[in-house]
Design an enzyme around this catalytic site. Structure first.
Site, PDB file in Angstrom:
ATOM      1  N   SER A  19      22.450   8.108  73.774  1.00  0.00           N
ATOM      2  CA  SER A  19      21.344   8.642  74.155  1.00  0.00           C
ATOM      3  C   SER A  19      20.295   7.670  74.574  1.00  0.00           C
ATOM      4  O   SER A  19      19.972   6.521  74.190  1.00  0.00           O
ATOM      5  CB  SER A  19      20.724   9.742  73.047  1.00  0.00           C
ATOM      6  OG  SER A  19      19.440  10.164  73.697  1.00  0.00           O
ATOM      7  N   TYR A  63      16.818  10.372  65.073  1.00  0.00           N
ATOM      8  CA  TYR A  63      17.771  10.585  66.112  1.00  0.00           C
ATOM      9  C   TYR A  63      17.601   9.188  66.911  1.00  0.00           C
ATOM     10  O   TYR A  63      18.816   8.727  67.012  1.00  0.00           O
ATOM     11  CB  TYR A  63      17.379  11.479  67.099  1.00  0.00           C
ATOM     12  CG  TYR A  63      18.457  11.801  68.304  1.00  0.00           C
ATOM     13  CD1 TYR A  63      19.581  12.739  67.862  1.00  0.00           C
ATOM     14  CD2 TYR A  63      18.331  11.466  69.394  1.00  0.00           C
ATOM     15  CE1 TYR A  63      20.724  12.812  68.716  1.00  0.00           C
ATOM     16  CE2 TYR A  63      19.126  11.848  70.254  1.00  0.00           C
ATOM     17  CZ  TYR A  63      20.425  12.795  70.043  1.00  0.00           C
ATOM     18  OH  TYR A  63      21.321  12.550  71.122  1.00  0.00           O
TER      19      TYR A  63
END
Length: 246
Positions: free
Chosen positions: A144, A157
């Site tokens: 990501s 995250y």
């Protein structure tokens, strides 16, 4: 570009929805037998129906990636049935919460690290011997932009995806003298349930569909793909190389 994966065995995690679902479907369309893993049995059954509809085949493996013994058993089962694995798409992951670092509950942080990092490492450990038995092993690890942007409130995250990229690059370096090619992919903002959780006010119709991301990743899984250790970003349905440091 058409990819021929006839006779190949492909493992996809997080295959019951989103990018994992459509990647599994694309792999089946290309001729691979798909080992589809996810927690949601109903989603896996829907995937199986879709794969059968395009003339493909799949083995459904419902389990939670927090079950490390199940990950170990998965590798053993693949070896017993096929003797090797040709493709891994490590897609499954969780967001956790969007919150200041100091406000994240310990159990939430630990879950993000367990599913996104520890389970990915355990999966690599389980299938590495199988992928290196393939004449053209291919592994794509989903990352990501959060791994690099480190935006406020995305601490858990972001840290997990940075760790996943480190695992992928290290694995690529360790296997560069073999036929295994390892790639990290940042799919970009995509119309998924996780994106809706992270950015609830966003219009999903403005985002690429996960099927578009799946199609863009397919060249990285082809037997003739030769590079390893790279990070690619999906932008406008195309793969764009990202220059990582050292």
């Amino acid at each position: 570009m058409s990819v021929n994966l006839s006779g190949k065995v492909a493992l996809v995690t997080g295959a019951s929805r989103g990018i994992g679902y459509f990647t599994a479907l694309e792999l089946a369309k290309a001729g691979a037998h798909v080992v589809a893993c996810a927690r949601t049995v109903g989603g896996l059954e829907d995937l199986d129906d879709a794969i059968r509809a395009v003339g493909g085949s799949a083995t459904l493996v419902p389990f939670d990636l927090a079950d490390m013994n199940a990950i170990d058993a998965l590798g053993a089962s693949i070896f017993e049935r096929w003797g090797k694995l040709d493709i891994l798409v490590a897609n499954a992951g969780v967001l956790g919460v969007i919150s200041p670092i100091g406000h994240i509950e310990a159990k939430v942080f630990e879950k993000v690290m367990t599913i996104n990092v520890t389970a990915t490492w355990r999966l690599i450990r389980s299938v590495d011997p199988l992928l290196t038995r393939s004449e053209a092993g291919r592994a794509v690890i989903l990352s990501s932009a959060a791994a690099h942007r480190c935006r406020p409130f995305w601490g858990a995250y972001s840290a997990s995806k940075a760790a996943v990229e480190a695992l992928a690059r290290t694995w690529a370096g360790e296997t560069q003298s073999t036929a295994l090619r390892v790639t990290s992919v940042d799919p970009g903002a995509t119309r998924t349930a996780m994106r809706a959780q992270a950015v609830p006010g966003e219009d999903p119709e403005t985002l690429p569909h996960p099927s578009e991301v799946a199609k863009a990743m397919m060249p990285l899984l082809a037997p003739d793909y030769t590079e390893t250790g790279k990070l690619f970003i999906v932008r406008e349905n195309k793969l764009v190389g990202y220059q990582m440091p050292g």
